[in-house]
Design a protein around this motif. Structure first.
Motif: not given
Length: 284
Positions: A60-72
């Motif tokens: 599975f792929l998680y692609q965070g184009t505007d991800a912040i550190l807490n999300d990751v």
């Protein structure tokens, strides 16, 4: 001689598939974390997912184009505690605004699921000989050399052109274990010094991603037949993929070299998943 990656990939894929079938229950999967808009990274993740599928492993792929550190960190924590998630791959590079936080991101991955071996626990165990583990790119380099009969580096001189935790340090340490004399350089090394290193080396490993970095002046045409050139670079020239060298020109002069594409790249993908067999065999 051209060192094509395809037969190496086929051998590694067979071993990996057999291990997965014999050791993992149905329904296990790997998570890919892509937190950048880098085109080459996107291509690599797609190829990794395709390889996982061929080996019988879900991905599975998680692609965070505007991800912040807490999300990751939250996502990684979820995967760490999910028993069905057996491995986690953080695709590098990450977004510019996350690069200063990269140590936090990498260290948050459960070492048992760190198939890239990007954090210090696996690196330290490998360095001290506790486990036989190399990150995918240096492992692919040695897999190619071993497959084609060039893996004995005893008394050989090797120049490694690039400096990174992912490729440079593990490669240099493994080359030294194999009793090679190692020069270390990068794309900013003065041209005259880099030329001298290349001319004196039996093996040239270039991973700068600088198109055509190694021009004809870096090679002694009289001795090309015994020179081993591993091109780990990737770029675009005239709309086509290319590496740090003009491999077709060098191959025509009887150099032993990896092509781009079709050389180290696909073997790197295969080695990432072959590392599953190493991590899965460690007595944690």
């Amino acid at each position: 001689m051209i060192l094509y990656g395809k037969p190496v990939v086929e051998s590694l894929e067979q071993e990996t598939t057999l291990w997965i079938n014999n050791n993992l229950p149905n329904g296990c999967y790997v998570w890919f974390l892509l937190i950048s808009d880098d085109y080459a990274s996107s291509v690599y993740v797609t190829k990794k997912q395709q390889f996982a599928s061929r080996c019988g492993l879900w991905s599975f792929l998680y692609q965070g184009t505007d991800a912040i550190l807490n999300d990751v960190l939250q996502k990684i924590n979820e995967w760490n505690t999910d028993a069905a998630c057996v491995w986690i791959v953080v695709q590098l590079p990450v977004h510019v605004w996350l690069r200063s936080d990269l140590p936090k991101i990498l260290s948050s991955v459960d070492p048992k699921k760190d198939v890239d071996g990007l954090w210090w626990i696996i690196f330290w165990q490998s360095l001290t000989g506790i486990v036989n583990f190399l990150p995918a790119t240096p492992k692919a380099t040695f897999a190619l050399l071993d497959f084609y009969g060039f893996g004995d580096l005893n008394s050989k001189t090797v120049v490694m052109i690039w400096q990174s935790n992912l490729m440079w340090k593990p490669f240099v340490l493994e080359a030294m274990r194999r009793w090679a004399t190692v020069f270390s350089a990068n794309s900013n090394t003065p041209k005259e010094l880099l030329q001298e290193m290349c001319l004196k080396s039996d093996y040239i490993i270039s991973a700068t991603w600088v198109v055509d970095l190694l021009t004809p002046s870096f090679f002694d045409f009289k001795n090309l037949t015994w020179k081993i050139i591993i091109d780990v670079g990737y770029g675009i020239k005239n709309g086509k993929a290319c590496g740090d060298t003009d491999w077709q020109w060098l191959a025509a002069l009887w150099a032993t070299i990896t092509p781009v594409p079709g050389g180290v790249g696909p073997v790197t993908v295969a080695c990432l998943f072959h590392n599953i067999t190493i991590l899965g065999s460690i007595d944690w």
